[in-house]
Design a protein around this motif. Sequence first.
Motif, PDB file in Angstrom:
ATOM      1  N   SER A 106      13.610   7.379   8.551  1.00  0.00           N
ATOM      2  CA  SER A 106      14.854   8.131   8.655  1.00  0.00           C
ATOM      3  C   SER A 106      14.636   9.469   9.362  1.00  0.00           C
ATOM      4  CB  SER A 106      15.465   8.367   7.262  1.00  0.00           C
ATOM      5  OG  SER A 106      14.599   9.156   6.464  1.00  0.00           O
ATOM      6  N   ASN A 107      13.471   9.636   9.980  1.00  0.00           N
ATOM      7  CA  ASN A 107      13.201  10.881  10.711  1.00  0.00           C
ATOM      8  C   ASN A 107      14.130  11.022  11.903  1.00  0.00           C
ATOM      9  OD1 ASN A 107      11.188  12.293   9.366  1.00  0.00           O
ATOM     10  ND2 ASN A 107       9.573  10.995  10.198  1.00  0.00           N
ATOM     11  N   VAL A 108      14.707  12.193  12.048  1.00  0.00           N
ATOM     12  CA  VAL A 108      15.545  12.512  13.199  1.00  0.00           C
ATOM     13  C   VAL A 108      15.153  13.904  13.686  1.00  0.00           C
ATOM     14  CG1 VAL A 108      17.518  11.011  12.747  1.00  0.00           C
ATOM     15  CG2 VAL A 108      17.351  13.193  11.561  1.00  0.00           C
ATOM     16  N   ILE A 201      18.957  23.907  12.486  1.00  0.00           N
ATOM     17  CA  ILE A 201      19.573  22.851  11.675  1.00  0.00           C
ATOM     18  C   ILE A 201      18.918  21.517  12.023  1.00  0.00           C
ATOM     19  CG2 ILE A 201      21.433  22.365  13.332  1.00  0.00           C
ATOM     20  CD1 ILE A 201      23.276  21.941  10.848  1.00  0.00           C
ATOM     21  N   GLY A 202      18.707  20.704  11.006  1.00  0.00           N
ATOM     22  CA  GLY A 202      18.182  19.362  11.216  1.00  0.00           C
ATOM     23  C   GLY A 202      19.318  18.367  11.382  1.00  0.00           C
ATOM     24  N   ILE A 203      19.088  17.341  12.182  1.00  0.00           N
ATOM     25  CA  ILE A 203      20.132  16.334  12.383  1.00  0.00           C
ATOM     26  C   ILE A 203      20.377  15.546  11.095  1.00  0.00           C
ATOM     27  CG2 ILE A 203      20.805  14.303  13.736  1.00  0.00           C
ATOM     28  CD1 ILE A 203      20.945  17.022  15.188  1.00  0.00           C
ATOM     29  N   GLY A 204      19.379  15.508  10.208  1.00  0.00           N
ATOM     30  CA  GLY A 204      19.610  14.908   8.900  1.00  0.00           C
ATOM     31  C   GLY A 204      20.700  15.647   8.133  1.00  0.00           C
ATOM     32  N   GLU A 205      20.696  16.978   8.216  1.00  0.00           N
ATOM     33  CA  GLU A 205      21.756  17.775   7.584  1.00  0.00           C
ATOM     34  C   GLU A 205      23.111  17.465   8.218  1.00  0.00           C
ATOM     35  OE1 GLU A 205      20.613  22.057   7.232  1.00  0.00           O
ATOM     36  OE2 GLU A 205      18.753  21.328   8.152  1.00  0.00           O
ATOM     37  N   VAL A 212      27.212  10.618   5.725  1.00  0.00           N
ATOM     38  CA  VAL A 212      26.198   9.571   5.546  1.00  0.00           C
ATOM     39  C   VAL A 212      24.903  10.225   5.073  1.00  0.00           C
ATOM     40  CG1 VAL A 212      24.874   7.743   6.666  1.00  0.00           C
ATOM     41  CG2 VAL A 212      27.236   8.180   7.368  1.00  0.00           C
ATOM     42  N   PRO A 213      24.326   9.795   3.950  1.00  0.00           N
ATOM     43  CA  PRO A 213      23.095  10.415   3.452  1.00  0.00           C
ATOM     44  C   PRO A 213      21.991  10.434   4.510  1.00  0.00           C
ATOM     45  CG  PRO A 213      23.983   8.919   1.816  1.00  0.00           C
ATOM     46  CD  PRO A 213      24.808   8.723   3.053  1.00  0.00           C
ATOM     47  N   ALA A 214      21.239  11.528   4.537  1.00  0.00           N
ATOM     48  CA  ALA A 214      20.145  11.661   5.506  1.00  0.00           C
ATOM     49  C   ALA A 214      19.072  10.598   5.299  1.00  0.00           C
ATOM     50  CB  ALA A 214      19.531  13.052   5.410  1.00  0.00           C
ATOM     51  N   SER A 215      19.029  10.028   4.093  1.00  0.00           N
ATOM     52  CA  SER A 215      18.019   9.009   3.786  1.00  0.00           C
ATOM     53  C   SER A 215      18.327   7.659   4.431  1.00  0.00           C
ATOM     54  CB  SER A 215      17.904   8.825   2.271  1.00  0.00           C
ATOM     55  OG  SER A 215      19.163   8.458   1.718  1.00  0.00           O
ATOM     56  N   VAL A 216      19.532   7.499   4.991  1.00  0.00           N
ATOM     57  CA  VAL A 216      19.867   6.244   5.685  1.00  0.00           C
ATOM     58  C   VAL A 216      19.112   6.228   7.010  1.00  0.00           C
ATOM     59  CG1 VAL A 216      21.692   4.932   6.835  1.00  0.00           C
ATOM     60  CG2 VAL A 216      22.110   5.969   4.599  1.00  0.00           C
ATOM     61  N   GLU A 284      12.803   5.179   1.092  1.00  0.00           N
ATOM     62  CA  GLU A 284      12.488   4.785  -0.275  1.00  0.00           C
ATOM     63  C   GLU A 284      13.284   3.563  -0.723  1.00  0.00           C
ATOM     64  OE1 GLU A 284      12.916   8.044  -2.934  1.00  0.00           O
ATOM     65  OE2 GLU A 284      11.473   9.315  -1.857  1.00  0.00           O
ATOM     66  N   HIS A 285      14.512   3.436  -0.209  1.00  0.00           N
ATOM     67  CA  HIS A 285      15.361   2.324  -0.629  1.00  0.00           C
ATOM     68  C   HIS A 285      16.065   1.728   0.593  1.00  0.00           C
ATOM     69  CE1 HIS A 285      14.742   3.545  -4.773  1.00  0.00           C
ATOM     70  NE2 HIS A 285      15.112   4.770  -4.445  1.00  0.00           N
TER      71      HIS A 285
END
Length: 327
Positions: A106-108, A201-205, A212-216, A284-285
């Motif tokens: 999920s790294n961006v 800012i991170g693209i996950g944020e 959409v959760p950053a973990s996706v 993780e999931h």
Amino acid sequence: MWRGSRRALGALAVVMTAATARAADLGTMKVGVLKFGTVSWELDVIKAHELDRKEGFALDVQAYGGNEAADVALMGGAVDAIVEDWLFVSRQRSDGVQLTFIPYSSNVGAVMVKPDSPIARLADLRGKKIGIAGGPLDKGWLMLQGYARQQAGLDLAADAEPVYGAPPLLTEKLKSGELDAVLNYWHFGARLEAAGYRRLIGIGEVQEALGVPASVPQLGYIFQESWADQHTELVLAFARASRAAKAIMLSSDAEWQRLLPVTRAENEAELAAYMRRYREGIVEHWGPEQQAGAARLYLVLAELGGEKLVGRGKELAPGTFWPKVSF
């Protein structure tokens, strides 16, 4: 002593033969990667710890000079898998090419600025030169534009000055002061963090803010669906080896010391930044909830990038995610 040594060597030969035989049970998994790309780190861990052999297959890593070459290798059957995003898979499926996806990371990317930059928030990017890796249809750039409009009423494409280029070149231009900010891939951002640069800012944020959760995860190993279905046990074994490698990389700082030459980190601070950010991207999931999140993100990207980005598909194509892997 000699007889005992001979017995020990004989026993070792039996073990090695058994391991070799087991590695051949499921055959060979050929994975195409970019030269010096971060996917190689995980695959190196698989090989170093013989996680492929423990799962009954042999991993064969083949390096390519660019994404297009890797894509061609997959389409032509020269490799069994490469790493791409599910957007690519969905677009290909909409065009009749039946690829499928299991998660990798999920790294961006992130927007980086100089340590002493006066830029403290998105609104401060007005009138500034922003380097963008990946071109005008880069997913992170599109998401950032959508977020800037939502949060600051800012049209980054018009109110700022985007400059598109290769990641290393953009990094140098930020350092030289030719750019005010850079949106770059995660490992280039980590390298800058190690040198004291600031993460705006991170693209996950941004992904979180867009619902959409950053973990996706966006990135995954992709296969020809027909090949994956014909080699189900091999793909499942590879998926287990991949997760086992990530578990080692998550828990062992010593493993990262071993990986130092593979990462090409220039110092300990850089290696520490790689390790921290890589761990953040470990999936993780993976199941219906995450896949539904990806489908929502697809709709956001389709709205932001239009047909040039997603092709003819109005929604995420059915079958984009290989149904036999979940955790």
